[in-house]
Design an enzyme around this catalytic site. Sequence first.
Site, short mmCIF file in Angstrom:
data_model
loop_
_atom_site.label_atom_id
_atom_site.label_comp_id
_atom_site.label_asym_id
_atom_site.label_seq_id
_atom_site.Cartn_x
_atom_site.Cartn_y
_atom_site.Cartn_z
N SER A 154 0.85 -1.19 0.00
CA SER A 154 0.00 0.00 0.00
C SER A 154 0.88 1.24 0.00
O SER A 154 1.68 1.45 0.93
CB SER A 154 -0.89 0.01 1.25
OG SER A 154 -1.35 1.33 1.48
N ASP B 82 -4.63 3.69 -1.90
CA ASP B 82 -5.69 4.05 -0.96
C ASP B 82 -6.21 5.45 -1.24
O ASP B 82 -5.51 6.44 -1.01
CB ASP B 82 -5.15 3.96 0.47
CG ASP B 82 -4.97 2.53 0.90
OD1 ASP B 82 -5.92 1.74 0.74
OD2 ASP B 82 -3.88 2.18 1.39
N MET C 204 -8.82 8.29 -0.28
CA MET C 204 -9.65 8.72 0.86
C MET C 204 -10.14 10.15 0.62
O MET C 204 -9.38 10.99 0.11
CB MET C 204 -8.83 8.67 2.15
CG MET C 204 -8.19 7.32 2.42
SD MET C 204 -7.38 7.29 4.02
CE MET C 204 -6.55 5.70 3.94
N MET D 2 -11.19 -5.43 5.59
CA MET D 2 -10.41 -4.44 6.35
C MET D 2 -10.16 -4.98 7.75
O MET D 2 -11.11 -5.29 8.47
CB MET D 2 -11.17 -3.12 6.47
CG MET D 2 -11.35 -2.32 5.21
SD MET D 2 -9.90 -1.46 4.54
CE MET D 2 -8.90 -1.05 5.91
C1 DX5 Z 1 -6.20 1.84 5.62
C2 DX5 Z 1 -5.76 1.47 4.22
C3 DX5 Z 1 -4.68 0.43 4.21
C4 DX5 Z 1 -3.46 0.86 4.95
C5 DX5 Z 1 -2.59 -0.28 5.25
O1 DX5 Z 1 -7.28 2.68 5.58
O2 DX5 Z 1 -6.82 0.96 3.45
O3 DX5 Z 1 -4.35 0.04 2.89
O4 DX5 Z 1 -2.71 1.78 4.25
O5 DX5 Z 1 -1.52 0.21 5.96
P1 DX5 Z 1 -0.84 -0.61 7.12
O6 DX5 Z 1 -0.29 -1.84 6.45
O7 DX5 Z 1 0.19 0.30 7.63
O8 DX5 Z 1 -1.92 -0.96 8.10
ZN ZN Z 2 -6.34 -0.12 1.42
#
Ligand code: DX5
Ligand code: ZN
Length: 225
Positions: free
Chosen positions: A8, A35, A37, A145
């Site tokens: 990610s 990701d 957001m 998630m």
């Molecule tokens: C969280 C994201 C993930 C996140 C994962 O909202 O969807 O993809 O970046 O990051 P780590 O591996 O640091 O939890």
């Molecule tokens: Zn993600």
Amino acid sequence: MGIKIAPSILSANFAKLGREVEEVSNAGADYIHIDVMDGSFVPNITIGPCVVSAIRRYSALPFDVHLMISSPGDHIENFVNAGADIITVHAEAEIHLERLIRKIKSYKNVNNAKETVKAGVSIVPSTHPSVLEYILHELDIVLIMSVNPGFGGQNFIRSQLDKISIVKKMIQERNLNTQISVDGGVNLSNAAEIIKAGADILVAGSAIFGTGDVKKAMDDFLLIK
Ligand code: DX5
Ligand code: ZN
């Protein structure tokens, strides 16, 4: 099929994002997890289609675009045109999910005219997997998630191991090829139990980009594949 690794880029250095994407691609990643957001569906704001488009030339790997946004249907076309290969939307963000999945899959992949865009649905830790019951057969990916979405670097929520197994069973009972992707708090210490529960794809941000040595982190992840 072996386990796939999807770094990610949320934890990458945004000031040199192209290079980071290139480096992790050369280090053996299977997907680039992006990701998105919007400050509405989740508290954080990250990147949009223009950044996806800008980093497209730094990797030939499939771009796995995780939309943590409200009204995701309004933005599908822009992410398709930016070069997304897989688009994942949240069940919690869309009432007419079945229609939205069809919409995603109706687009041609701009990177490969012979393919259509693949569709994923993600569920947050509090969502029951029964929400997948009537759409699972339409999905290429279920993204579970394992943290509450919004930020990288959070701890893996262990109750989600059960959910992974439940979704795996649903997929097997229906004889589907749907892949389970697990996202949030994944690291080298918990990867084995996440795979054992049924994950096909591991998304990892801070455990790869946060280490200061992307190549070494990827080498370690590749050993558990
Ligand atoms: C969280 C994201 C993930 C996140 C994962 O909202 O969807 O993809 O970046 O990051 P780590 O591996 O640091 O939890
Ligand atoms: Zn993600």
